[in-house]
Design an enzyme around this catalytic site. Structure first.
Site, short mmCIF file in Angstrom:
data_model
loop_
_atom_site.label_atom_id
_atom_site.label_comp_id
_atom_site.label_asym_id
_atom_site.label_seq_id
_atom_site.Cartn_x
_atom_site.Cartn_y
_atom_site.Cartn_z
N ALA A 147 0.43 44.34 -36.86
CA ALA A 147 0.92 43.40 -35.84
C ALA A 147 -0.18 42.46 -35.38
O ALA A 147 -0.19 42.01 -34.24
CB ALA A 147 1.47 44.19 -34.65
N ARG A 193 4.03 29.86 -36.96
CA ARG A 193 5.28 29.10 -37.11
C ARG A 193 6.29 29.37 -36.00
O ARG A 193 7.31 28.70 -35.93
CB ARG A 193 5.91 29.40 -38.48
CG ARG A 193 5.22 28.69 -39.61
CD ARG A 193 5.73 29.16 -40.95
NE ARG A 193 5.27 30.51 -41.27
CZ ARG A 193 5.77 31.27 -42.24
NH1 ARG A 193 6.78 30.83 -42.97
NH2 ARG A 193 5.29 32.48 -42.47
N GLN A 213 -7.96 44.47 -35.06
CA GLN A 213 -8.40 43.73 -36.23
C GLN A 213 -8.87 42.38 -35.70
O GLN A 213 -8.06 41.50 -35.40
CB GLN A 213 -7.24 43.55 -37.23
CG GLN A 213 -7.69 42.89 -38.53
CD GLN A 213 -6.53 42.39 -39.38
OE1 GLN A 213 -5.43 42.17 -38.90
NE2 GLN A 213 -6.79 42.20 -40.66
N THR A 259 -3.48 41.67 -45.10
CA THR A 259 -2.81 42.94 -44.82
C THR A 259 -3.65 44.15 -45.25
O THR A 259 -3.62 45.19 -44.60
CB THR A 259 -1.43 42.99 -45.52
OG1 THR A 259 -1.60 42.60 -46.89
CG2 THR A 259 -0.43 42.05 -44.86
N GLY A 261 5.09 44.81 -37.90
CA GLY A 261 5.57 44.58 -36.53
C GLY A 261 6.57 43.45 -36.43
O GLY A 261 7.28 43.33 -35.43
N ASP A 262 6.64 42.61 -37.45
CA ASP A 262 7.57 41.48 -37.38
C ASP A 262 8.77 41.65 -38.31
O ASP A 262 9.45 40.69 -38.64
CB ASP A 262 6.84 40.16 -37.67
CG ASP A 262 6.19 40.13 -39.04
OD1 ASP A 262 6.23 41.15 -39.75
OD2 ASP A 262 5.64 39.07 -39.40
N GLU A 293 1.82 37.59 -55.12
CA GLU A 293 2.20 36.78 -53.97
C GLU A 293 2.76 35.43 -54.43
O GLU A 293 2.37 34.91 -55.46
CB GLU A 293 0.99 36.55 -53.06
CG GLU A 293 0.52 37.81 -52.35
CD GLU A 293 1.64 38.50 -51.58
OE1 GLU A 293 2.23 37.90 -50.68
OE2 GLU A 293 1.95 39.67 -51.91
N ALA A 327 38.82 37.01 3.98
CA ALA A 327 37.99 35.98 3.34
C ALA A 327 36.89 35.51 4.28
O ALA A 327 37.11 35.38 5.49
CB ALA A 327 38.86 34.81 2.92
C1 UD1 Z 1 3.40 40.09 -47.06
C2 UD1 Z 1 3.17 40.70 -48.44
C3 UD1 Z 1 4.27 40.22 -49.38
C4 UD1 Z 1 5.63 40.59 -48.84
C5 UD1 Z 1 5.79 40.05 -47.42
C6 UD1 Z 1 7.03 40.63 -46.82
C7 UD1 Z 1 0.76 40.96 -48.70
C8 UD1 Z 1 -0.46 40.40 -49.27
N1 UD1 Z 1 1.89 40.27 -48.92
O1 UD1 Z 1 3.24 38.69 -47.17
O2 UD1 Z 1 4.11 40.79 -50.67
O3 UD1 Z 1 6.66 40.06 -49.67
O4 UD1 Z 1 4.69 40.46 -46.58
O5 UD1 Z 1 7.28 40.08 -45.55
O6 UD1 Z 1 0.71 42.00 -48.09
N2 UD1 Z 1 -1.02 41.14 -40.69
C9 UD1 Z 1 -2.06 41.71 -40.00
N3 UD1 Z 1 -3.32 41.29 -40.26
C10 UD1 Z 1 -3.61 40.36 -41.20
C11 UD1 Z 1 -2.54 39.79 -41.91
C12 UD1 Z 1 -1.26 40.21 -41.64
O7 UD1 Z 1 -1.85 42.56 -39.14
O8 UD1 Z 1 -4.81 40.07 -41.41
C13 UD1 Z 1 0.34 41.58 -40.39
C14 UD1 Z 1 1.21 40.47 -39.81
O9 UD1 Z 1 1.14 40.48 -38.41
C15 UD1 Z 1 2.60 40.85 -40.33
C16 UD1 Z 1 2.32 41.56 -41.63
O10 UD1 Z 1 0.97 41.95 -41.59
O11 UD1 Z 1 3.23 41.76 -39.46
C17 UD1 Z 1 2.56 40.67 -42.83
O12 UD1 Z 1 1.71 39.56 -42.78
P1 UD1 Z 1 2.13 38.16 -43.34
O13 UD1 Z 1 1.00 37.24 -43.21
O14 UD1 Z 1 3.42 37.75 -42.76
O15 UD1 Z 1 2.33 38.51 -44.87
P2 UD1 Z 1 3.11 37.66 -45.94
O16 UD1 Z 1 2.24 36.56 -46.40
O17 UD1 Z 1 4.44 37.32 -45.46
CA CA Z 2 5.57 37.22 -43.29
#
Ligand code: UD1
Ligand code: CA
Length: 466
Positions: A12, A18, A76, A82, A104-105, A155, A381
């Site tokens: 999270a 966006r 973090q 991720t 978390g999303d 990706e 009333a």
């Molecule tokens: C990620 C996956 C992708 C998958 C998609 C599904 C990776 C590299 N890619 O991509 O394969 O199809 O989710 O939704 O894992 N987050 C952190 N710290 C960071 C980066 C992200 O906590 O440094 C958290 C974000 O808050 C979010 C989740 O990880 O909850 C996913 O991050 P996001 O950047 O949305 O990943 P995607 O590029 O969508």
């Molecule tokens: Ca995402």
């Protein structure tokens, strides 16, 4: 429930650029709960030993506003991907734990899908929740070999044109042993388009190390959808309410339009209840059999009995409404109110902290606050309980069968005795004795030789200027 020790990690830390709001992404609300609350509650249902939430962007605010959650917070500081996010949890993770990683999303992931993932992933294997999407844009694609085994995730930004045609996607939800994470995470590299440490790169490492990788399909697309902007949030919100409406319909509850039904809390409804359009349920609401809820009502933390009629545009919060009561249209019932059987609260009536006895009626245009009203009372009333002297609140007591004439003010603390009559237009400052007519207003008189004032010339001129 898992037979092995389980740690759940909720990612999270992402910024949610966006969303274009000032709020950290996971604090946005879906159907009355924040995205993070929803994911953590789902995680709790799996009864893990530990839940870690990785926070980064807006971490302080997230932690403060979500401090009621029973989780361990991990920072973090820089969002380097991720894989890097999960790495921050490593120092806390026990080696013998199975780990489940959630986002978390991704608020609507179901307990069933996660249970299936945990059950179908053998010890020492790696399991993924995958989905087939008509429009897989933005997601990591699942790469399978000739015999159909998963061998990697690519990706969107790193994929070839050929790989972009793949409709099977990574939902991001992974289960793997802590031991493997200790082994693989330090080996992640960021030589990709986004210069990030991808968690998804551990899939190829697993394959290389001979660890089997399995995919479990999600039940529906919505449960694996992430929230990236406000329109995606609204789509998931609507999906959620519609699902809840269908669940209620399956139990014999009539929902006039599942697209205009909002369940922002918990709802317990008996069969043969009818809910008209645009009704919002918040907090804990329970409704007894054969009750009807008219259009445009807001019901928050309310217990409603059987055969009750709540008519259009009524707003009820923190109240108990007993069987066969009739409420509204346009009633406002505030916390601390208890409406007994067959009582009536009519048009433009506001109640606050009131006990309204059986079969008593307040049909129109009244404010009754901090009052105890007996049985078979009729309140005309325009009646007002004057409960506030500018400093303190005071109580009004109206005993059984009393009759309050229209446009009366009852200056609290005051008691109107059993069977007492209050003449219309009275301002009651002292207790009114039982079974007597109490009149408290100036006596009407007419002045026969009265003439309206004549305007002088200068006054006439002035009024012309207006
Ligand atoms: C990620 C996956 C992708 C998958 C998609 C599904 C990776 C590299 N890619 O991509 O394969 O199809 O989710 O939704 O894992 N987050 C952190 N710290 C960071 C980066 C992200 O906590 O440094 C958290 C974000 O808050 C979010 C989740 O990880 O909850 C996913 O991050 P996001 O950047 O949305 O990943 P995607 O590029 O969508
Ligand atoms: Ca995402």
């Amino acid at each position: 429930m898992p037979s092995f020790p389980l740690s759940i990690i909720v990612l999270a830390a992402g910024k949610g650029k966006r969303m274009r709001t000032g709020l950290p992404k996971v604090l946005h609300v879906l159907a009355g709960a924040t995205l993070l609350e929803r994911v953590v509650h789902t995680a709790e249902a799996l009864q893990p030993n530990n839940i870690y939430v990785v926070a980064g962007n807006g971490a302080e605010r997230v932690q403060k506003e979500m401090s009621h959650l029973n989780v361990e917070w991990v920072q973090q500081k820089e969002q380097l991907g991720t894989g890097h996010a999960v790495q921050q949890v490593l120092p806390h993770l026990q080696k013998n734990h199975q780990v489940l990683i959630l986002y978390g999303d991704v608020p609507l992931i179901s307990i069933q899908t996660l249970q299936a993932l945990l059950e179908k992933t053998p010890k020492n294997a790696l399991g993924l929740v995958v989905a087939e999407l008509d429009d897989p844009k933005g997601f990591g694609r699942i790469i399978r070999n000739d015999v159909g085994n998963i061998v990697a995730i690519v990706e969107q930004k790193d994929a070839t044109d050929e790989q972009l045609k793949i409709k099977e996607i990574n939902t991001g939800i992974i289960t793997v042993s802590a031991e493997h994470l200790y082994e693989w995470l330090p080996k992640l590299e960021n030589n990709n388009q986004q210069k990030e440490y991808y968690l998804t790169d551990i899939i190829a490492m697993a394959v290389r190390d001979g660890c089997s990788v399995g995919g479990v399909f999600a039940d529906c697309q919505e449960e694996v959808r992430g929230v990236n902007n406000l329109s995606e949030l609204s789509m998931l919100e609507r999906f959620y309410h519609r699902q809840k409406a269908y669940e209620l319909m399956a139990q014999g509850v009539t929902i006039m339009d599942p697209n205009r039904f909002d369940m922002r809390g918990k709802l317990h409804v008996a069969p043969d209840v009818i809910v008209d359009i645009n009704v919002i349920f918040e907090g804990e609401v329970s409704i007894g059999a054969n009750t009807t809820i008219g259009p445009n009502c807001v019901l928050k933390n309310v217990k409603i009995g059987q055969n009750v009629k709540i008519e259009a545009n009524s707003v009820i919060e923190g109240a108990i409404i007993e069987d066969q009561a009739v409420i509204g249209p346009f009633a406002r019932i505030r916390p601390g109110t208890h409406v007994e059987k067959k009582a009536k609260v009519g048009n433009f009536v506001e109640l606050k902290n009131v006990r309204l006895g059986e079969q008593s009626k307040i049909p129109h245009l009244s404010y009754i606050g901090d009052a105890i009203v007996g049985k078979h009372v009729n309140i005309g009333a325009g009646t007002i309980t004057v409960n506030y002297d500018g400093v303190n609140k005071h109580q009004t007591i109206i005993e059984d069968t009393a009759f309050i004439g229209c446009d009366s003010q009852l200056i609290a603390p005051v008691t109107v005795g059993e069977g007492a009559y209050i003449a219309a237009g009275s301002t009651i400052t002292q207790d009114a004795p039982p079974r007597q007519l109490t009149i408290a207003r100036a006596k009407q008189c007419s002045i026969p030789d009265w003439k309206p004032k004549q305007k002088t010339d200068s006054l006439l001129l002035k009024s012309d200027e207006h």
